[in-house]
Design an enzyme around this catalytic site. Structure first.
Site, PDB file in Angstrom:
ATOM      1  N   CYS A  95       0.852  -1.197   0.000  1.00  0.00           N
ATOM      2  CA  CYS A  95       0.000   0.000   0.000  1.00  0.00           C
ATOM      3  C   CYS A  95       0.888   1.249   0.000  1.00  0.00           C
ATOM      4  O   CYS A  95       1.854   1.316   0.768  1.00  0.00           O
ATOM      5  CB  CYS A  95      -0.896  -0.014   1.241  1.00  0.00           C
ATOM      6  SG  CYS A  95      -1.905   1.470   1.338  1.00  0.00           S
ATOM      7  N   HIS A 123       4.401  -7.134  13.894  1.00  0.00           N
ATOM      8  CA  HIS A 123       3.481  -6.960  12.766  1.00  0.00           C
ATOM      9  C   HIS A 123       4.268  -6.887  11.451  1.00  0.00           C
ATOM     10  O   HIS A 123       5.272  -6.180  11.367  1.00  0.00           O
ATOM     11  CB  HIS A 123       2.664  -5.683  12.965  1.00  0.00           C
ATOM     12  CG  HIS A 123       1.487  -5.602  12.050  1.00  0.00           C
ATOM     13  ND1 HIS A 123       1.620  -5.310  10.712  1.00  0.00           N
ATOM     14  CD2 HIS A 123       0.168  -5.813  12.265  1.00  0.00           C
ATOM     15  CE1 HIS A 123       0.422  -5.327  10.152  1.00  0.00           C
ATOM     16  NE2 HIS A 123      -0.474  -5.637  11.074  1.00  0.00           N
ATOM     17  N   GLU A 125       3.841  -5.319   8.754  1.00  0.00           N
ATOM     18  CA  GLU A 125       4.030  -3.953   8.230  1.00  0.00           C
ATOM     19  C   GLU A 125       5.212  -3.277   8.943  1.00  0.00           C
ATOM     20  O   GLU A 125       6.051  -2.641   8.298  1.00  0.00           O
ATOM     21  CB  GLU A 125       2.747  -3.146   8.450  1.00  0.00           C
ATOM     22  CG  GLU A 125       2.892  -1.693   8.002  1.00  0.00           C
ATOM     23  CD  GLU A 125       1.754  -0.812   8.472  1.00  0.00           C
ATOM     24  OE1 GLU A 125       0.578  -1.234   8.382  1.00  0.00           O
ATOM     25  OE2 GLU A 125       2.034   0.298   8.938  1.00  0.00           O
ATOM     26  N   THR A 161       0.372   2.132  10.331  1.00  0.00           N
ATOM     27  CA  THR A 161      -0.780   2.816   9.727  1.00  0.00           C
ATOM     28  C   THR A 161      -2.077   2.692  10.534  1.00  0.00           C
ATOM     29  O   THR A 161      -2.944   3.539  10.434  1.00  0.00           O
ATOM     30  CB  THR A 161      -1.055   2.260   8.315  1.00  0.00           C
ATOM     31  OG1 THR A 161      -1.124   0.835   8.401  1.00  0.00           O
ATOM     32  CG2 THR A 161       0.010   2.652   7.339  1.00  0.00           C
TER      33      THR A 161
END
Ligand code: SF4
Length: 277
Positions: A95, A123, A125, A161
């Site tokens: 993303c 995580h 990300e 995010t």
């Protein structure tokens, strides 16, 4: 004849990043994704059946593949470089809201700033974002975790995010008490919060609410909780098969929302089924 109206929440379902990833997958038949593309098994099965896009659960499964889709959370920089070295065709569905903190970490660490990442170290990300820092970053889940940590006087901070703005602000306040220079990059994505605000509005006016999403999807559960608070007749379903006629008896406005990993076709199927009740 049923006169009940059906109204969708202003924001619901897939976010921009997930929609983009699905489009990339649909245009890359026979590819393998670096981890599940989204947390929805029905959609993953559809991609497998219709486009032969399969899912790898470990980097070792994709090392020798020639068509690889990078999922929305991104992957560590070294893994990406290895794939490219192996001449794999890489379709990057990371993303753009994740690419941004990756670039900030790379850039600011090369300018001598200590990198602080507000996020969960486990995580995927966060793992991908931290891999872009040229020096080992500090990863914290709360402002309290800064206590007792040695920290440089020049720092740059980014956030995972999905974190909350209020918690990010606390960390920034704590850093500014300790450091001479704090460069703040707001990398929080509002997609989840937009779905929550929209269901909060809709569930105040509807007299029955249907929330569609996986039983284990935490953001769907959160939507259900907000809805139930405003509208007693709120129901969380995974698919139209769970709908019950009695829920809609005497109701005038049925509100619909869906979790961030619920595909549009499941939502449409549910709306059709409600119309036919
Ligand atoms: S960062 Fe936001 S838009 Fe991107 S995949 Fe995550 S929730 Fe979706």
């Amino acid at each position: 004849m049923c006169e009940m109206q059906i109204k969708l929440a202003e924001n619901y379902g897939f976010c921009f990043g997930v929609k983009r990833a699905i489009k990339i997958a649909e245009k890359s038949p026979n590819a393998i994704t670096s981890g599940p593309l989204i947390h929805n098994n029905q959609e993953i099965n559809r991609l497998k059946t219709s486009f032969n896009v399969s899912t790898a659960h470990d980097m070792s499964e994709i090392k020798d593949k020639n068509k690889v889709i990078i999922r929305t959370h991104g992957i560590p920089k070294n893994d990406l470089e290895d794939l490219k070295k192996n001449n794999a065709d890489v379709y990057d569905a990371t993303c753009p809201y994740v690419t941004k903190p990756q670039q900030i970490c790379e850039d600011m660490s090369s300018k001598g700033y200590e990198i602080v990442i507000f996020g969960d170290i486990e995580h995927p990300e966060v793992k991908s974002v931290m891999s872009y820092s040229k020096t080992p970053p500090i990863v914290i889940r709360s402002s309290e975790e800064l206590d007792g940590l040695a920290i440089k006087s020049k720092v740059a901070i980014v956030s995972q995010t999905t974190k909350k703005h209020e918690d990010f602000a606390k960390i920034i306040a704590s850093l500014s008490r300790r450091c001479k220079e704090v460069r703040v990059f707001n990398t929080i994505c509002n997609a989840t919060f937009e779905n929550q605000d929209a269901i909060d509005d809709l569930s105040r006016e509807a007299d029955v609410m249907i929330i569609i999403g996986g039983r284990s999807s935490s953001n769907t559960k959160q939507l259900y909780k907000i809805s139930k608070n405003n509208c007693k007749s709120s129901y969380h379903i995974e698919s139209d098969e769970e709908l019950e006629k009695s829920w809609f008896e005497g109701k005038k406005l049925c509100g619909i929302s869906a979790g961030a990993s619920t595909p549009d076709w499941i939502i449409k199927q549910t709306i059709e089924a409600i119309k036919n009740i």
